[in-house]
Design an enzyme around this catalytic site. Structure first.
Site, PDB file in Angstrom:
ATOM      1  N   HIS A 200       0.799  -1.231   0.000  1.00 23.38           N
ATOM      2  CA  HIS A 200       0.000   0.000   0.000  1.00 23.38           C
ATOM      3  C   HIS A 200       0.831   1.280   0.000  1.00 23.38           C
ATOM      4  O   HIS A 200       0.288   2.363  -0.141  1.00 23.38           O
ATOM      5  CB  HIS A 200      -0.955   0.036   1.196  1.00 23.38           C
ATOM      6  CG  HIS A 200      -0.259   0.423   2.466  1.00 23.38           C
ATOM      7  ND1 HIS A 200       0.327  -0.507   3.282  1.00 23.38           N
ATOM      8  CD2 HIS A 200      -0.021   1.624   3.026  1.00 23.38           C
ATOM      9  CE1 HIS A 200       0.890   0.117   4.290  1.00 23.38           C
ATOM     10  NE2 HIS A 200       0.703   1.405   4.173  1.00 23.38           N
TER      11      HIS A 200
HETATM   12  C1  UD1 Z   1      -1.712   5.781   5.629  1.00 25.22           C
HETATM   13  C2  UD1 Z   1      -0.389   6.295   6.227  1.00 25.22           C
HETATM   14  C3  UD1 Z   1       0.620   5.162   6.304  1.00 25.22           C
HETATM   15  C4  UD1 Z   1       0.036   3.932   6.983  1.00 25.22           C
HETATM   16  C5  UD1 Z   1      -1.250   3.535   6.257  1.00 25.22           C
HETATM   17  C6  UD1 Z   1      -1.893   2.300   6.856  1.00 25.22           C
HETATM   18  C7  UD1 Z   1       0.076   8.652   5.731  1.00 25.22           C
HETATM   19  C8  UD1 Z   1       0.906   9.584   4.942  1.00 25.22           C
HETATM   20  N1  UD1 Z   1       0.189   7.342   5.424  1.00 25.22           N
HETATM   21  O1  UD1 Z   1      -1.491   5.483   4.254  1.00 25.22           O
HETATM   22  O2  UD1 Z   1       1.752   5.607   7.043  1.00 25.22           O
HETATM   23  O3  UD1 Z   1       0.955   2.858   6.916  1.00 25.22           O
HETATM   24  O4  UD1 Z   1      -2.154   4.643   6.313  1.00 25.22           O
HETATM   25  O5  UD1 Z   1      -2.981   1.829   6.124  1.00 25.22           O
HETATM   26  O6  UD1 Z   1      -0.667   9.072   6.591  1.00 25.22           O
HETATM   27  N2  UD1 Z   1      -8.943   4.920   1.433  1.00 25.22           N
HETATM   28  C9  UD1 Z   1     -10.192   4.320   1.380  1.00 25.22           C
HETATM   29  N3  UD1 Z   1     -10.767   3.946   2.551  1.00 25.22           N
HETATM   30  C10 UD1 Z   1     -10.183   4.136   3.750  1.00 25.22           C
HETATM   31  C11 UD1 Z   1      -8.929   4.757   3.781  1.00 25.22           C
HETATM   32  C12 UD1 Z   1      -8.318   5.133   2.626  1.00 25.22           C
HETATM   33  O7  UD1 Z   1     -10.755   4.126   0.323  1.00 25.22           O
HETATM   34  O8  UD1 Z   1     -10.768   3.790   4.783  1.00 25.22           O
HETATM   35  C13 UD1 Z   1      -8.266   5.322   0.186  1.00 25.22           C
HETATM   36  C14 UD1 Z   1      -8.316   6.811  -0.008  1.00 25.22           C
HETATM   37  O9  UD1 Z   1      -9.286   7.168  -0.896  1.00 25.22           O
HETATM   38  C15 UD1 Z   1      -6.939   7.178  -0.534  1.00 25.22           C
HETATM   39  C16 UD1 Z   1      -6.089   5.989  -0.259  1.00 25.22           C
HETATM   40  O10 UD1 Z   1      -6.899   4.982   0.291  1.00 25.22           O
HETATM   41  O11 UD1 Z   1      -6.948   7.410  -1.909  1.00 25.22           O
HETATM   42  C17 UD1 Z   1      -4.943   6.329   0.658  1.00 25.22           C
HETATM   43  O12 UD1 Z   1      -5.359   6.782   1.933  1.00 25.22           O
HETATM   44  P1  UD1 Z   1      -4.409   7.775   2.769  1.00 25.22           P
HETATM   45  O13 UD1 Z   1      -5.087   8.193   3.988  1.00 25.22           O
HETATM   46  O14 UD1 Z   1      -3.892   8.845   1.874  1.00 25.22           O
HETATM   47  O15 UD1 Z   1      -3.105   6.965   3.155  1.00 25.22           O
HETATM   48  P2  UD1 Z   1      -2.725   5.425   3.238  1.00 25.22           P
HETATM   49  O16 UD1 Z   1      -2.166   4.986   1.933  1.00 25.22           O
HETATM   50  O17 UD1 Z   1      -3.834   4.614   3.788  1.00 25.22           O
END
Ligand code: UD1
Length: 349
Positions: A200
């Protein structure tokens, strides 16, 4: 004494579980969820399964570009901190939620404690590395999980405000492991040889060429690869037109924590770019192959139980099939009682 914890993303809910238990009897504990992760499988299920009380406040910030997401959290946290005026703001790990809460706390002159302080990948291109460095330097109290983390803090001039408490993820892992060994949960597969895989990190998902190379390498493994697809991975693959399910790979939804631990225990290894899962594999004595060029959890690599293949994907399949190393003799991640030490540090007991 009032302690206010800010969490927002999946690994923080896992860390919150033992801390919230340790604080139960000794302090008033307010939990604020930024809403960075919001899906049932990414958030709610952790609160249910790990017995964490419902958050007192949910800011429902959701996703966004780094600046927009972090800024929205910062603005929304300020009035909450004003309202509760806690004796400590406690932040966890290295996500954008961690940094937003750290900045909000110091701007209001509220004492700030950082749990999982001192970890470094020394890769300044990672958002997590900015978040943890900035948070450590803002914090009044750095709660470090390992001796190596303490050393990093000392090298950055932070020794006087740093304390080695151990790793709270060990606390929760040991208790959940015992629970799932006593009553194994049902899993979507049961072949006994699968590799549990998660990918991820932005560095692996956001560049289509890199993502295609990572998926190709996973597909070439000689045993079933159960890819627990984070929403970031699914979205990136779809955007790039990359099919995830091929070769050795079958795609599954992210698992709740007890099911994840059961899956690792019944499998033959772990393939991941997650920080937490590298350590969970080590503590459960399963081989880990990490799809990153470096790791914060260097002890797992030094012991031979983890190997880094970020820059040599062509060797990934061979590494997954490598023999088991010797049983480790030390306990770099603590004794399973870190959360009690965290509570003692914060309350002065
Ligand atoms: C975040 C953390 C990372 C951690 C990870 C665990 C930062 C910079 N990164 O990354 O350190 O290891 O979480 O999972 O804070 N999304 C969904 N549903 C959700 C959550 C996210 O669909 O419940 C999608 C969002 O639309 C987004 C993507 O996942 O496009 C990424 O989410 P984001 O919060 O930016 O960071 P993570 O990649 O989850």
């Amino acid at each position: 004494m009032r302690i206010l914890s800010v969490v927002g993303a999946r690994p923080q809910f896992v860390k919150l579980a033992p801390v919230s238990r340790a604080l139960q009897e000794v302090a008033e504990h307010v939990v604020v969820h930024t809403g960075q992760h919001y899906d049932d499988l990414m958030s709610d299920v952790f609160f249910r399964d790990l017995g964490i009380p419902h958050p007192d406040v949910n800011l429902a910030i959701g996703s966004g570009a780094h600046g927009a997401q972090t800024g929205a959290m910062l603005a929304a946290l300020e009035p909450v901190f004003e309202q509760y005026r806690p004796d400590w703001v406690l932040v966890y790990g290295d996500t954008n939620s961690t940094l937003a809460a750290a900045v909000a706390a110091v701007k209001l002159h509220l004492p700030l404690a950082h749990l999982e302080a001192g970890l470094r990948s020394f890769n300044r291109a990672m958002p997590e590395e900015h978040n943890r460095v900035l948070t450590d330097h803002a914090a009044d109290l750095c709660l470090a999980p390992t001796a190596v983390a303490m050393q990093h803090l000392a090298e950055e001039g932070l020794a006087a405000r740093s304390v080695l408490v151990g790793d709270v993820m060990t606390d929760v892992l040991y208790s959940v492991r015992d629970r799932v060994l006593a009553a194994p949960p049902a899993l979507p597969w049961s072949d006994g040889e699968s590799v549990v895989a998660t990918i991820h990190r932005a560095e692996n998902t956001d560049d289509p060429e890199r993502l295609a190379a990572v998926i190709d390498a996973l597909a070439a493994v000689d045993r079933p690869v159960r890819l627990l697809a984070h929403p970031r991975l699914r979205a990136a693959a779809e955007r790039a037109g990359i099919v995830l399910e091929r070769g050795a790979i079958t795609v599954h939804d992210p698992l709740p924590y007890p099911e994840l631990i059961a899956a690792v225990l019944q499998g033959s290894g772990v393939l991941t770019d997650s920080g937490g899962l590298q350590k969970e594999a080590y503590l459960l004595r399963r081989l880990c192959t990490t799809v990153r060029p470096e790791t914060e959890w260097v002890e797992t690599v030094e012991s031979g139980w983890n190997t880094l293949v970020g820059t040599r994907l062509d060797e990934l399949a061979a590494e997954v099939a490598r023999p088991l190393p010797a049983e480790p003799t030390d306990h770099p991640y603590g004794d399973g009682h870190a959360a009690e030490r965290v509570a003692a540090e914060l309350t002065g007991r």
